[in-house]
Design an enzyme around this catalytic site. Structure first.
Site, mmCIF file in Angstrom:
data_model
loop_
_atom_site.group_PDB
_atom_site.id
_atom_site.type_symbol
_atom_site.label_atom_id
_atom_site.label_comp_id
_atom_site.label_asym_id
_atom_site.label_seq_id
_atom_site.Cartn_x
_atom_site.Cartn_y
_atom_site.Cartn_z
ATOM 1 N N HIS A 24 19.025 -11.009 13.376
ATOM 2 C CA HIS A 24 18.800 -10.803 11.946
ATOM 3 C C HIS A 24 18.471 -12.121 11.245
ATOM 4 O O HIS A 24 17.638 -12.163 10.341
ATOM 5 C CB HIS A 24 20.043 -10.186 11.296
ATOM 6 C CG HIS A 24 20.342 -8.795 11.750
ATOM 7 N ND1 HIS A 24 20.350 -7.713 10.894
ATOM 8 C CD2 HIS A 24 20.640 -8.294 12.972
ATOM 9 C CE1 HIS A 24 20.654 -6.613 11.570
ATOM 10 N NE2 HIS A 24 20.838 -6.950 12.836
ATOM 11 N N ASP A 129 19.601 -8.715 3.892
ATOM 12 C CA ASP A 129 19.678 -7.876 5.083
ATOM 13 C C ASP A 129 20.351 -6.557 4.706
ATOM 14 O O ASP A 129 21.266 -6.522 3.885
ATOM 15 C CB ASP A 129 20.489 -8.589 6.167
ATOM 16 C CG ASP A 129 20.384 -7.902 7.514
ATOM 17 O OD1 ASP A 129 21.004 -6.828 7.677
ATOM 18 O OD2 ASP A 129 19.690 -8.421 8.400
ATOM 19 N N GLN A 358 11.975 -18.943 23.944
ATOM 20 C CA GLN A 358 11.202 -17.723 24.209
ATOM 21 C C GLN A 358 9.755 -17.799 23.729
ATOM 22 O O GLN A 358 8.841 -17.391 24.453
ATOM 23 C CB GLN A 358 11.903 -16.518 23.571
ATOM 24 C CG GLN A 358 11.202 -15.187 23.831
ATOM 25 C CD GLN A 358 12.126 -14.006 23.620
ATOM 26 O OE1 GLN A 358 13.090 -13.831 24.354
ATOM 27 N NE2 GLN A 358 11.853 -13.192 22.621
ATOM 28 N N HIS A 373 14.668 -5.887 26.144
ATOM 29 C CA HIS A 373 15.580 -4.856 25.645
ATOM 30 C C HIS A 373 14.980 -4.118 24.450
ATOM 31 O O HIS A 373 15.595 -3.190 23.934
ATOM 32 C CB HIS A 373 16.911 -5.492 25.251
ATOM 33 C CG HIS A 373 16.819 -6.412 24.064
ATOM 34 N ND1 HIS A 373 15.927 -7.459 23.994
ATOM 35 C CD2 HIS A 373 17.502 -6.433 22.892
ATOM 36 C CE1 HIS A 373 16.072 -8.082 22.833
ATOM 37 N NE2 HIS A 373 17.015 -7.480 22.145
ATOM 38 N N TRP A 376 13.434 -5.650 18.033
ATOM 39 C CA TRP A 376 12.127 -5.746 17.376
ATOM 40 C C TRP A 376 11.570 -7.170 17.381
ATOM 41 O O TRP A 376 10.365 -7.371 17.551
ATOM 42 C CB TRP A 376 12.173 -5.201 15.947
ATOM 43 C CG TRP A 376 10.815 -5.218 15.314
ATOM 44 C CD1 TRP A 376 10.423 -5.886 14.201
ATOM 45 C CD2 TRP A 376 9.622 -4.567 15.810
ATOM 46 N NE1 TRP A 376 9.080 -5.693 13.956
ATOM 47 C CE2 TRP A 376 8.566 -4.885 14.933
ATOM 48 C CE3 TRP A 376 9.353 -3.745 16.908
ATOM 49 C CZ2 TRP A 376 7.268 -4.408 15.110
ATOM 50 C CZ3 TRP A 376 8.055 -3.274 17.095
ATOM 51 C CH2 TRP A 376 7.033 -3.604 16.208
ATOM 52 N N ASN A 377 12.418 -8.186 17.213
ATOM 53 C CA ASN A 377 11.919 -9.565 17.264
ATOM 54 C C ASN A 377 11.209 -9.836 18.585
ATOM 55 O O ASN A 377 10.089 -10.343 18.621
ATOM 56 C CB ASN A 377 13.064 -10.571 17.105
ATOM 57 C CG ASN A 377 13.673 -10.558 15.723
ATOM 58 O OD1 ASN A 377 13.012 -10.229 14.750
ATOM 59 N ND2 ASN A 377 14.943 -10.902 15.639
ATOM 60 N N SER A 378 11.877 -9.497 19.690
ATOM 61 C CA SER A 378 11.308 -9.748 21.019
ATOM 62 C C SER A 378 10.063 -8.905 21.257
ATOM 63 O O SER A 378 9.065 -9.384 21.811
ATOM 64 C CB SER A 378 12.349 -9.456 22.104
ATOM 65 O OG SER A 378 13.351 -10.447 22.114
ATOM 66 N N GLU A 381 7.246 -10.414 19.300
ATOM 67 C CA GLU A 381 6.838 -11.702 19.883
ATOM 68 C C GLU A 381 6.012 -11.485 21.147
ATOM 69 O O GLU A 381 5.046 -12.208 21.398
ATOM 70 C CB GLU A 381 8.063 -12.558 20.186
ATOM 71 C CG GLU A 381 8.699 -13.183 18.950
ATOM 72 C CD GLU A 381 10.091 -13.726 19.222
ATOM 73 O OE1 GLU A 381 10.337 -14.204 20.343
ATOM 74 O OE2 GLU A 381 10.936 -13.650 18.311
ATOM 75 N N GLY A 396 20.732 0.842 19.139
ATOM 76 C CA GLY A 396 20.125 0.525 17.845
ATOM 77 C C GLY A 396 18.714 1.059 17.719
ATOM 78 O O GLY A 396 18.440 2.212 18.057
#
Length: 495
Positions: A24, A129, A358, A373, A376-378, A381, A396
């Site tokens: 987050h 958030d 990363q 996994h 959303w960030n990964s 990216e 989630g």
């Protein structure tokens, strides 16, 4: 330019409230820098430990002249029944600490209110958030618009919105194994109840916390989304309509990290030397390496991690495997050495124990796949870097992201995980994908079939569109302008 408007007339001041979890905080810090680049004064409110995590990145931003400041507030751990030293979501050692953690977080309302009484210039907008519902009360008290940040994609946000409007769909399900089709959706997509965020009823205090979050969502002025119009146009349009036009897609926010040091330290200092990592990647053929990282929170059971490792070994492909939460994985460390795994894969497997750089890894030409996994960030990216994904969702929003990646965008392959692995309950699940399943999925993703080639072509195109979206005149760049103009008009009308 909006930056000129803010300097000439009314100086915009945004106060940002990131939730205390890596997934987050990382995009929220990026958002702070993006807005500051437009001349907006930024104040980030967080706790001391979380401020320390981003000290280097923010110090560089401030030294470059960006108007960003950090205000630290102490988390009232003791008052909430939370043991000291649990300032971040990813530091919690058990599910029992979840409710005390959220209680402590929402007890920040009083000290934050005092901060706002003394803040100068007066804040023009709050970006909070969604896990911090107390900020709605602050916004109401000081008559400031509050913009929500969910950290999810429009596909997932629209799914949650539709299911809230049509509660009978979930209520009529006979079991958690039963599949249902999401109605009024641009594509036909099926889920089970546990695969949808916040869809499973949990009685008691946790239910009350969730209800507060939902209520705060309803009263917010608008939403910013870390995605870009070209990635999920139908979902972005429908979600914007659902929010009465007050939804701005401004991503991928990670692309504000242009300096090597910012990329390497995004979220935390890496636990491997950057040059060592890049040297290893340089030694591999283009598109040959599979990057494996299952996020900052989850720790799969040892039995599953062994199968994953053996599957990677049998795939005969070079890989980088990031194992996080290392303190919890001492048994895996022992298995690496005692079973001979580390010795057997030493020439083609790089093991990173802790945090990885990363963004630098995904941008390297030798990386050809990303086992993720589906946080959303990964996910974003990976797509932004033009890398096809091997999806292994856990909980989630991750099953939503998998559906988007595999079924809608067709830039990924599923590892075959259908069952939700709830955080803190990993041992109950056991092995979901054996070594043969891992090997097969890796081959499907990294092989030379027509489907694999088509996936690679498609994700590269989406990566190029992401770069264009954040450039001047691009969709996300223009949406930031639109957001600032909207808040500017509100600020001027209130004065």
């Amino acid at each position: 330019m909006v930056s000129e408007i803010t300097h000439k007339s009314y100086p915009l001041h945004f106060v940002l409230f990131p939730f205390m979890a890596q997934g987050h905080m990382i995009p929220m810090v990026d958002i702070a820098r993006l807005l500051a680049q437009r001349g907006v004064k930024i104040t980030i409110v967080t706790t001391p430990h979380n401020a320390a995590r981003f000290e280097n990145v923010l110090s560089r931003a401030i030294e470059s002249g960006l108007p960003i400041s950090i205000v630290q507030v102490k988390l009232p751990s003791q008052e909430a029944g939370l043991p000291e030293g649990n300032e971040t979501f990813d530091s919690l050692v058990s599910m029992e600490l979840l409710v005390p953690f959220f209680k402590a977080v929402n007890m920040l309302e009083e000290p934050v209110q005092k901060l706002f009484e003394e803040m100068s210039p007066q804040p023009s907008c709050i970006i909070s958030d969604f896990c911090l519902p107390y900020t709605s009360k602050i916004a109401k008290k000081f008559n400031i618009p509050k913009i929500l940040f969910h950290g999810m994609c429009c596909f997932c946000l629209l799914c949650m919105h539709v299911l809230r409007k049509n509660r009978e769909i979930l209520e009529n399900l006979k079991s958690d194994k039963e599949h249902f089709v999401v109605p009024y959706f641009p594509d036909r997509v099926e889920f089970t109840r546990p695969q949808v965020p916040m869809a499973t009823y949990v009685p008691g205090e946790w239910h009350e916390i969730k209800e507060d979050i939902v209520e705060a969502d309803k009263t917010s002025y608008g939403v910013i989304v870390n995605t870009y119009q070209e990635l999920e146009p139908a979902y972005a349009n429908d979600y914007k309509e659902a929010r009465s036009g007050k939804a701005w897609t401004i991503g991928p926010v990670s692309l504000c990290n242009k300096v090597g040091a910012d990329k390497a330290e995004r979220g935390n200092k890496a636990d491997i030397d950057q040059d060592e990592c890049l040297k290893w990647l340089d030694s591999k053929e283009e598109g040959s390496v599979l990057y494996v990282c299952l996020g900052s929170i989850c720790s799969l059971p040892l039995s599953q991690l062994k199968e994953l490792g053996l599957g990677l070994e049998e795939s005969q492909r070079p890989f980088i495997w990031v194992v996080r939460g290392w303190e919890k994985n001492k048994e895996l460390l022992e298995w690496f050495s005692e079973s001979g795994f580390e010795e057997r894969v030493k020439d083609r497997g790089l093991l990173i124990k802790g945090w990885s750089p990363q963004m630098l890894i995904l941008a390297h030409h030798s990386v050809g796949g990303f086992l993720t996994h589906c946080g959303w960030n990964s996910t974003l990216e990976g797509i932004t870097s033009g890398i096809p994904l091997l999806t292994w969702p856990l909980f989630g929003d991750q099953f939503c992201n998998q559906k988007l990646v595999v079924q809608v965008l067709k830039v990924g392959v599923s590892a075959g995980v259908e069952e939700v692995t709830n955080w803190g309950e990993e041992e109950k699940i056991g092995v979901l994908v054996d070594k043969e399943g891992v090997k097969k999925a890796v081959e499907e993703l990294m092989g030379e079939s027509d489907d694999a080639k088509e996936r690679r072509k498609r994700v590269k195109e989406l990566g190029q569109l992401a770069q264009k979206a954040v450039e001047e005149g691009g969709s996300s760049h223009s949406n930031i302008t639109s957001l600032l103009e909207d808040i500017m008009q509100l600020a001027q009308s209130n004065n």
